[in-house]
Design a protein around this motif. Structure first.
Motif, PDB file in Angstrom:
ATOM      1  N   LEU A  22       9.880 -12.087   2.757  1.00 17.64           N
ATOM      2  CA  LEU A  22       8.898 -12.010   1.683  1.00 17.64           C
ATOM      3  C   LEU A  22       7.620 -11.381   2.230  1.00 17.64           C
ATOM      4  N   LEU A  23       6.788 -10.870   1.341  1.00 13.65           N
ATOM      5  CA  LEU A  23       5.516 -10.267   1.718  1.00 13.65           C
ATOM      6  C   LEU A  23       4.381 -11.000   1.023  1.00 13.65           C
ATOM      7  N   MET A  24       3.434 -11.538   1.822  1.00 10.94           N
ATOM      8  CA  MET A  24       2.199 -12.070   1.252  1.00 10.94           C
ATOM      9  C   MET A  24       1.216 -10.911   1.166  1.00 10.94           C
ATOM     10  N   MET A  25       0.927 -10.473  -0.044  1.00 11.84           N
ATOM     11  CA  MET A  25       0.117  -9.272  -0.235  1.00 11.84           C
ATOM     12  C   MET A  25      -1.137  -9.594  -1.034  1.00 11.84           C
ATOM     13  N   SER A  26      -1.993  -8.576  -1.174  1.00 14.29           N
ATOM     14  CA  SER A  26      -3.264  -8.760  -1.871  1.00 14.29           C
ATOM     15  C   SER A  26      -3.631  -7.488  -2.605  1.00 14.29           C
ATOM     16  N   ASN A  27      -4.867  -7.413  -3.112  1.00  7.06           N
ATOM     17  CA  ASN A  27      -5.317  -6.177  -3.721  1.00  7.06           C
ATOM     18  C   ASN A  27      -5.458  -5.053  -2.709  1.00  7.06           C
ATOM     19  N   THR A  28      -5.294  -5.342  -1.419  1.00  7.96           N
ATOM     20  CA  THR A  28      -5.192  -4.264  -0.436  1.00  7.96           C
ATOM     21  C   THR A  28      -4.032  -3.334  -0.789  1.00  7.96           C
ATOM     22  N   GLN A  29      -2.884  -3.935  -1.134  1.00  8.58           N
ATOM     23  CA  GLN A  29      -1.703  -3.124  -1.426  1.00  8.58           C
ATOM     24  C   GLN A  29      -1.877  -2.291  -2.696  1.00  8.58           C
ATOM     25  N   THR A  30      -2.542  -2.836  -3.706  1.00  7.16           N
ATOM     26  CA  THR A  30      -2.738  -2.056  -4.923  1.00  7.16           C
ATOM     27  C   THR A  30      -3.762  -0.947  -4.704  1.00  7.16           C
ATOM     28  N   ALA A  31      -4.779  -1.194  -3.875  1.00  9.12           N
ATOM     29  CA  ALA A  31      -5.749  -0.136  -3.545  1.00  9.12           C
ATOM     30  C   ALA A  31      -5.110   0.961  -2.713  1.00  9.12           C
ATOM     31  N   ASN A  32      -4.226   0.571  -1.801  1.00 14.33           N
ATOM     32  CA  ASN A  32      -3.589   1.560  -0.922  1.00 14.33           C
ATOM     33  C   ASN A  32      -2.709   2.548  -1.674  1.00 14.33           C
ATOM     34  N   GLU A  33      -2.280   2.208  -2.888  1.00 13.89           N
ATOM     35  CA  GLU A  33      -1.459   3.126  -3.666  1.00 13.89           C
ATOM     36  C   GLU A  33      -2.173   4.456  -3.903  1.00 13.89           C
ATOM     37  N   SER A  34      -3.491   4.436  -4.026  1.00 20.44           N
ATOM     38  CA  SER A  34      -4.247   5.677  -4.197  1.00 20.44           C
ATOM     39  C   SER A  34      -5.065   6.041  -2.960  1.00 20.44           C
ATOM     40  N   LEU A  35      -5.388   5.035  -2.160  1.00 24.24           N
ATOM     41  CA  LEU A  35      -6.258   5.274  -0.994  1.00 24.24           C
ATOM     42  C   LEU A  35      -5.494   5.841   0.194  1.00 24.24           C
ATOM     43  N   VAL A  36      -4.211   5.517   0.319  1.00 26.41           N
ATOM     44  CA  VAL A  36      -3.416   5.944   1.475  1.00 26.41           C
ATOM     45  C   VAL A  36      -2.214   6.758   0.985  1.00 26.41           C
ATOM     46  N   PRO A  37      -2.421   8.046   0.672  1.00 24.09           N
ATOM     47  CA  PRO A  37      -1.330   8.855   0.134  1.00 24.09           C
ATOM     48  C   PRO A  37      -0.208   9.114   1.140  1.00 24.09           C
ATOM     49  N   THR A  38      -0.470   8.888   2.432  1.00 26.18           N
ATOM     50  CA  THR A  38       0.541   9.155   3.460  1.00 26.18           C
ATOM     51  C   THR A  38       1.485   7.989   3.704  1.00 26.18           C
ATOM     52  N   ARG A  39       1.310   6.875   3.008  1.00 24.82           N
ATOM     53  CA  ARG A  39       2.172   5.720   3.228  1.00 24.82           C
ATOM     54  C   ARG A  39       3.621   6.080   2.880  1.00 24.82           C
ATOM     55  N   LYS A  40       4.582   5.378   3.472  1.00 22.12           N
ATOM     56  CA  LYS A  40       5.999   5.726   3.317  1.00 22.12           C
ATOM     57  C   LYS A  40       6.707   4.869   2.260  1.00 22.12           C
ATOM     58  N   TYR A  41       5.979   4.351   1.306  1.00 18.41           N
ATOM     59  CA  TYR A  41       6.582   3.513   0.270  1.00 18.41           C
ATOM     60  C   TYR A  41       5.763   3.619  -1.005  1.00 18.41           C
ATOM     61  N   GLU A  42       6.332   3.160  -2.103  1.00 20.13           N
ATOM     62  CA  GLU A  42       5.608   2.971  -3.357  1.00 20.13           C
ATOM     63  C   GLU A  42       5.748   1.505  -3.735  1.00 20.13           C
ATOM     64  N   LEU A  43       4.637   0.871  -3.979  1.00 15.90           N
ATOM     65  CA  LEU A  43       4.627  -0.580  -4.161  1.00 15.90           C
ATOM     66  C   LEU A  43       5.585  -1.033  -5.251  1.00 15.90           C
ATOM     67  N   MET A  44       5.486  -0.454  -6.426  1.00 18.88           N
ATOM     68  CA  MET A  44       6.253  -0.935  -7.571  1.00 18.88           C
ATOM     69  C   MET A  44       7.680  -0.389  -7.600  1.00 18.88           C
ATOM     70  N   ARG A  45       7.977   0.559  -6.748  1.00 18.97           N
ATOM     71  CA  ARG A  45       9.346   1.051  -6.620  1.00 18.97           C
ATOM     72  C   ARG A  45      10.114   0.293  -5.545  1.00 18.97           C
ATOM     73  N   ASP A  46       9.436  -0.015  -4.455  1.00 20.89           N
ATOM     74  CA  ASP A  46      10.112  -0.521  -3.267  1.00 20.89           C
ATOM     75  C   ASP A  46       9.982  -2.026  -3.062  1.00 20.89           C
ATOM     76  N   LEU A  47       9.171  -2.691  -3.883  1.00 23.96           N
ATOM     77  CA  LEU A  47       9.011  -4.138  -3.783  1.00 23.96           C
ATOM     78  C   LEU A  47       9.091  -4.756  -5.170  1.00 23.96           C
ATOM     79  N   ALA A  48       9.552  -5.990  -5.220  1.00 19.89           N
ATOM     80  CA  ALA A  48       9.700  -6.711  -6.484  1.00 19.89           C
ATOM     81  C   ALA A  48       8.686  -7.849  -6.570  1.00 19.89           C
ATOM     82  N   PRO A  49       7.933  -7.945  -7.663  1.00 16.35           N
ATOM     83  CA  PRO A  49       6.964  -9.037  -7.810  1.00 16.35           C
ATOM     84  C   PRO A  49       7.653 -10.395  -7.900  1.00 16.35           C
TER      85      PRO A  49
END
Length: 326
Positions: A93-120
């Protein structure tokens, strides 16, 4: 329905039935071994502490260890990538925060998409933040700090636990709304950032109330304002930033749990029910109230909608302030 169509539908149903039964059986037996909770932030911060609190309750309820593993770095990206790459079986499991939602636009080089690759799974809690300065900073109020920063553009620093974290984004939002130029100093984790402002290496930090309140009480830092819509129950004597110099300013940190995409829905539902029960326990409610945290209870669908809305919110902030990774 023709005889042929009926036969095909019946065959499809019969083929699907064993898979459905197998999935339900897996969920009934879950968890049958230890579960890992990846915390992509450093020890001692709100995510780490909350993960251990929730993990302890889940372990008590399910009779299997829920082991917290801190995987820090790259503003939460490293730990998130590890969760994404893990088997979708409910045991990571992943304990996440608004860091992950901000990174969706702030870190374009990341190797994943939050809502595609993880399930709430479920949100856990949220906390207001507090704006603090080192005691030697000659500002007793937020308005005085803003005036000081305006008189010395680019000369003052503020700490965060890394690029894209709630503390960083809260700082950038504060800078823009207050019209000041203070320099962002990213640390590897919130503990190091906290030590930086306590030690005077940086002048200011915006930190979670539960984490920084003890340092305020110990006079290691001077608190200027909190960041919620209303005053904090923990730091009740402090005005909000909106009250005292930055009208409309609001920033929080929230925490939640996600799992790798493809994790069986019955397991997601089982975890969601367990988390929602845990955060309603009187001892947890009382503890978090003392720390300035408030429980958040949602279904997986509600949390999905919440996450998508937060991604849009931070994308607008990043675009507006042109905050690019350094």
């Amino acid at each position: 329905m023709t005889g042929r169509k009926y036969a095909l539908a019946l065959a499809a149903a019969l083929l699907a039935t064993p898979a459905l039964v197998a999935t339900q059986c897996v969920a009934q037996d879950y968890p049958a071994r230890p579960v890992k909770i990846i915390v992509p932030f450093g020890p001692g911060g709100p995510a780490d502490v909350t993960a251990r609190q929730i993990g302890s309750i889940l372990q008590e309820n399910f009779g299997q260890p829920f082991v917290v593993e801190n995987r820090t770095g790259a503003g939460g990206v490293i730990g998130t990538v590890e969760a994404v790459k893990s088997p979708p079986d409910g045991y990571t499991l992943l304990m996440m925060s608004n860091t992950q939602t901000a990174n969706e636009s702030l870190v374009p080089t990341r190797k994943y998409e939050l809502m595609r690759d993880l399930a709430p799974i479920a949100p856990v809690n949220s906390s207001d933040l507090v704006i603090v300065v080192h005691p030697q900073v000659p500002a007793k109020t937020l308005a005085e700090f803003i005036a000081l920063a305006k008189s010395q553009p680019g000369k003052l620093n503020y700490a965060s636990s890394g690029q894209g974290t709630p503390y960083h984004m809260a700082g950038e939002l504060f800078k823009a709304m207050a019209g000041i130029d203070v320099v962002h100093v990213p640390y590897r984790n919130s503990g190091e950032a906290r030590s930086g402002v306590i030690g005077g290496q940086v002048q200011m930090m915006i930190d979670a109330v539960p984490a920084m309140a003890p340092n305020v009480a110990g006079n290691q830092v001077r608190a200027l304002a909190t960041t919620g819509k209303s005053r904090s129950s923990v730091l009740a004597n402090l005005p909000t930033a909106s009250e005292t110099g930055v009208p409309g300013y609001e920033a929080t940190i929230w925490l939640g749990l996600m799992a790798p995409a493809g994790t069986p829905r019955p397991i997601i539902d089982k975890l969601n029910a367990a988390v929602n029960a845990a955060i309603k326990r009187p001892d947890i409610v009382k503890l978090w109230a003392q720390q300035g945290a408030v429980a958040m209870s949602m279904s997986p669908e509600e949390f999905d909608k919440y996450l998508r809305g937060d991604i849009v919110r931070w994308a607008e902030v990043v675009k507006k302030f042109n905050d690019k990774p350094k």
